[in-house]
Design an enzyme around this catalytic site. Structure first.
Site, short mmCIF file in Angstrom:
data_model
loop_
_atom_site.label_atom_id
_atom_site.label_comp_id
_atom_site.label_asym_id
_atom_site.label_seq_id
_atom_site.Cartn_x
_atom_site.Cartn_y
_atom_site.Cartn_z
N LYS A 74 0.65 10.28 12.32
CA LYS A 74 -0.29 11.25 11.74
C LYS A 74 -1.18 11.85 12.82
O LYS A 74 -1.58 13.01 12.75
CB LYS A 74 -1.14 10.57 10.66
CG LYS A 74 -2.06 11.53 9.90
CD LYS A 74 -2.58 10.91 8.61
CE LYS A 74 -3.64 9.89 8.88
NZ LYS A 74 -4.95 10.48 9.19
N HIS A 100 0.73 -1.25 0.00
CA HIS A 100 0.00 0.00 0.00
C HIS A 100 0.77 1.31 0.00
O HIS A 100 0.18 2.32 -0.29
CB HIS A 100 -1.07 -0.01 1.10
CG HIS A 100 -0.55 -0.16 2.48
ND1 HIS A 100 -0.52 -1.38 3.12
CD2 HIS A 100 -0.06 0.73 3.36
CE1 HIS A 100 -0.04 -1.21 4.34
NE2 HIS A 100 0.25 0.05 4.50
#
Length: 878
Positions: free
Chosen positions: A545, A138
């Site tokens: 994040k 990914h």
């Protein structure tokens, strides 16, 4: 570059010259002159020449539409060729000592056996190592597979060039082959027209094994055996497998609606098919090699005293493998063939037993030299890859499992599982897990999403346990998340205990990870199920994040420490699964360093690590390179197990707590609390345009309507690396370090950096990011793309970055970033004059497409090429 990199410079020069000749032939001399002019202006601009910068920008702005694509392609391909030359340099016979470190395993064995570690203890550790490298797609590998194959052929040509015995004719032939390959590369589309499917991604992973790891594993183990024998006089067992491989490609359905049970079944069949095909090649070679008559009594009895007993066994294996391939071909074509299972390779022992018999016979008959050739290689491949090639992990979001039980409890009139508290959920789940009657009624017709989850667990139940790895639960937070999956597996009729692995991703979930696992261990039923071992996955991407790299790193470290303690108290073996990305903002960085910076006791001979997208090619794309990477992993895990780092001092912990707290405050003040941040991010980076690039099979967002929090960690990082601000990899960290310095803690920080591997790794990763970042380029994007009223935010971000660089240099007492890693610094500096024009052109093209709403196809393709080129130059995507 300096003379110590002469051979690298020479190879880069040769490849660049051939590329230039190719461009001249395809385009014309004036176009090549323009490229050279822009390249020279970019170099001058780097040295502070503002006039050169203005001239370059004028030339870029004046490029006609028909020249945009070849221009972007030229710089993009130069960067790819530079990457190839650099990758080859690390395995070249002309490699210099600054780049080519001595073999890490050999060095470690020497250190250990010089009085520090008992020989038997070292051998036991080596023979029980359990390193599982999990290939994932990914982040995504931006290069097309067809180009990667051509790049590998270029490496072969570079290797041939080093042969001093070549005749003039052979040199010319090799040079011609190099020209042909670079011409093929130039005339091949770099950008896929369509997104890869999950099956395409799985095939890409298998091609890496076939092209490189299939050879690298026996090569590495032979090298390891020689090192051990030289130092201890002992041989390693024939079935030793310190490193194995798993995959998420075709099994990771978290946020990817294209990974269905049907897709997973196809990938499992493809994995087996590739393994059978490669083993067949080995057996065909062995039939030719093992022509001898002499054998032990066991083999002679089995083959009716044949004159070629080894060939009798091998021919039978050859036929079984051919039948297995035919069977799997039929399945992949959509048929359901009826077969006699005895005629196929169905279990690992179907290969292992006959091959081990041949090996035993050869050694007992005085032919160890022959036994330890291709036959031993095949046995070691079998120990590593099995008959399924890769063990496929299944990953799904915790909420999707909860949705199944909730829909079911509503249908049965039991209430809504989603609205129950944790205690009620656990009580219900444990009651059903302990009971004998099925929970799911035959006449129930679930919704499509729920039906897909049920199809997946039924597929798992139908597979051999060795085909599968772990069932990973993303966004796990409570014991019920694990128990829910276990109940679904029970309902599907799963007879084998599959590893069910909670993935703790956010800052809050990491902080609560140990208490969640402790609560599971308090459940008698669960203790019986896990049989003394527990795997836990630590999420790096989403925690960074969520909280920024500094706070996330400390949360990950602390979570691991607490998990080790909980498992030790419960007498349960812990395996930590590290979900690292390729980039610093996603937990990436040199694997050797990363493993040695883990808390003491957290490795203990066992580790799982994701290897992502483009990093798979950088680490394992060539057999010799793969051997180096395998040696690095082996030595790091052995060292972390037998010579663990010291416990951090109390004052270091306190300092880290303050740094984590200050950094998360600084990070969230921008990312969450600054009202203009999302608008600035969307304007200043190609985030929106990245969504159009046909990269991985997975959508860029978890929810179509979401903001930053719904954006996946990969496009979040990718976007900021494109405009060269690299913000996710440093925001919050520099500010926290500066606050510590202002408190008079600089001496303490220096002590931590010098004596604590965890902190030293954090600082060196920060240095690397700051060295790759280019605030002036980020400012140019801002000038071209961001509304004037948002410019204040860009100024503030660049100011924070300058503060961070200043304090890191003070802390390390260095004059320049990465001064202690000159190879990395040279690598960055080599690329910059080629990346800069792509960045300037990208900003120009983004401005054009946004202004015109619908740009020409040339403009859009050129934009995609600049994105690919910058990714190649930065050597990371997400």
């Amino acid at each position: 570059m300096t003379d110590m990199y002469a051979s690298l410079r020479s190879n880069v020069g040769t490849l660049g010259q051939i590329l230039g000749d190719t461009i001249r032939t395809h385009m014309d001399e004036p176009f090549l002159d323009k490229i050279e002019q822009i390249r020279h202006l970019a170099k001058s601009s780097r040295q502070g020449n503002d006039t050169a910068r203005e001239q370059m920008l004028t030339l870029l702005a004046a490029l006609p539409d028909e020249e945009l694509v070849p221009f972007a392609k030229a710089f993009n391909q130069f960067l790819n060729l530079a990457n190839i030359a650099e990758q080859f340099h690390t395995i070249s016979r002309n490699c210099d000592e600054l780049v080519c470190v001595p073999d890490p395993v050999d060095q470690l064995l020497g250190r250990m056996l010089n009085g520090r570690i008992d020989q038997d203890k070292m051998l036991e550790c080596l023979q029980t190592l359990d390193i599982d490298l999990v290939l994932t797609a990914h982040p995504t590998e931006i290069s097309r597979r067809t180009l990667i194959q051509k790049y590998s052929a270029v490496v072969d040509c570079l290797a041939t060039m080093e042969n001093p015995q070549l005749t003039e004719r052979e040199k010319k032939q090799n040079h011609l082959r190099l020209r042909q390959l670079i011409a093929q590369i130039w005339h091949t589309n770099e950008i896929r027209h369509e997104r890869p499917t999950p099956v395409d991604e799985a095939r890409w992973g298998l091609s890496t094994i076939e092209a490189s790891l299939w050879q690298a594993i026996p090569d590495f183990l032979r090298q390891l055996n020689e090192q051990v024998e030289e130092r201890t006089g002992k041989q390693l067992p024939s079935d030793i497998a310190p490193i194995r491989f798993s995959s998420w490609m075709g099994g990771d359905r978290d946020g990817n609606p294209f990974v269905t049970a049907k897709v997973t079944q196809e990938v499992l069949d493809r994995n087996r098919h590739t393994a059978a095909r490669l083993y067949l090649k080995d057996v065909v070679l062995l039939v030719n090699e093992l022509s001898m008559e002499e054998a032990n009594e066991e083999l002679l009895a089995l083959t009716d005293n044949s004159h070629e007993p080894y060939r009798v066994v091998l021919r039978e294996l050859r036929q079984k493998l051919r039948d297995t391939i035919d069977y799997l071909n039929a399945r992949l074509e959509g048929h359901s063939p009826e077969v006699d299972l005895d005629s196929l390779i169905w279990h690992e022992d179907d290969l292992k037993q006959p091959l081990t018999l041949l090996y035993r016979s050869l050694t007992e008959s005085g032919m160890s030299l022959i036994a330890n050739g291709l036959l031993l290689d095949m046995l070691r491949r079998l120990a590593c890859f099995g008959i399924h090639m890769l063990r496929l992990d299944i990953r799904q979001d915790a909420q999707r499992h909860s949705d199944v039980i909730a829909e079911l409890t509503r249908y049965l009139g039991l209430g809504d599982f989603d609205h129950w508290d944790e205690h009620e959920k656990q009580a219900f789940l444990l009651r059903e897990l302990s009971g004998k009657r099925p929970l799911i009624p035959h006449n129930w017709e679930p919704s499509a999403e729920v039906a897909e989850v049920i199809s997946t667990v039924r597929l798992i139940a139908s597979q051999s346990p060795k085909a599968l790895g772990s069932y990973v639960i993303s966004m796990a937070s409570q014991p019920s998340d694990v128990l829910t999956v276990l109940l679904l597996l029970k309902e599907a009729g799963c007879q084998h205990p599959m590893r069910v692995v909670p993935l703790f991703e956010t800052l809050e979930d990491l902080n609560n990870a140990a208490s969640c696992i402790s609560a599971l261990f308090a459940i008698d039923w669960y203790r019986g199920y896990c049989k003394g071992s527990q795997e836990v996955m630590i999420g790096y991407s989403d925690s960074a994040k969520d909280a920024g790299v500094m706070a996330a790193a400390w949360a990950q470290y602390s979570a691991q420490e607490k998990l080790v303690k909980v498992c030790n108290q419960a007498d349960i073996k812990l395996t930590l699964f590290h979900g690292r990305g390729g980039t610093i903002g996603r937990g990436g960085g040199p694997a050797h360093k990363a493993i040695l910076s883990q808390p003491p006791g957290s490795v203990d001979g066992r580790i799982r690590v994701t290897e992502q997208g483009e990093m798979i090619r950088f680490k394992f794309g060539l057999p010799k390179l793969a051997v180096q990477s395998l040696a690095l992993y082996t030595s790091a895990v052995m060292e972390a197990t037998l010579l663990p780092p010291p416990e951090p001092k109390p004052e270091w912990r306190e300092a880290m707590e303050r740094l984590a707290s200050d950094s998360v405050t600084a990070y969230r003040a921008i990312v969450r609390e600054e009202p203009d941040f999302v608008a600035y991010f969307r304007a200043a980076t190609p985030e929106v345009e990245l969504g159009k690039l046909p990269l991985g099979s997975r959508p860029a967002k978890r929810r179509v309507d979401g903001g930053i929090e719904s954006l996946r960690a990969i496009p979040w990082i990718f976007a900021w690396s494109q405009n060269r601000l690299m913000l996710p990899a440093w925001l919050g960290a520099g500010e926290a370090l500066q606050q510590a310095a202002d408190r008079g803690e600089l001496t303490l920080l220096r002590e931590m950096e010098q004596q604590w591997p965890f902190f030293e790794t954090r600082i060196s990763m920060l240095e690397m990011v700051y060295a790759k970042a280019e605030p002036n380029l980020a400012k140019y994007y801002e000038t071209c793309l961001v509304p004037q009223e948002l410019h204040h935010l860009g100024e503030a971000l660049r100011s924070r970055m300058a503060t961070g660089i200043k304090v890191v240099l003070e802390l390390t007492q260095s004059d320049a970033l990465m001064s202690h890693t000159p190879w990395n610094r040279e690598s960055v500096e080599l690329r910059n004059p080629y990346i800069d024009p792509l960045n300037f052109l990208q900003a120009e093209l983004l401005a054009r497409t946004r202004k015109e709403q619908a740009g020409s196809s040339n403009v859009e393709l050129a934009l995609m090429l600049t994105i690919a080129g910058v990714a190649a130059g930065m050597r990371n995507t997400g």
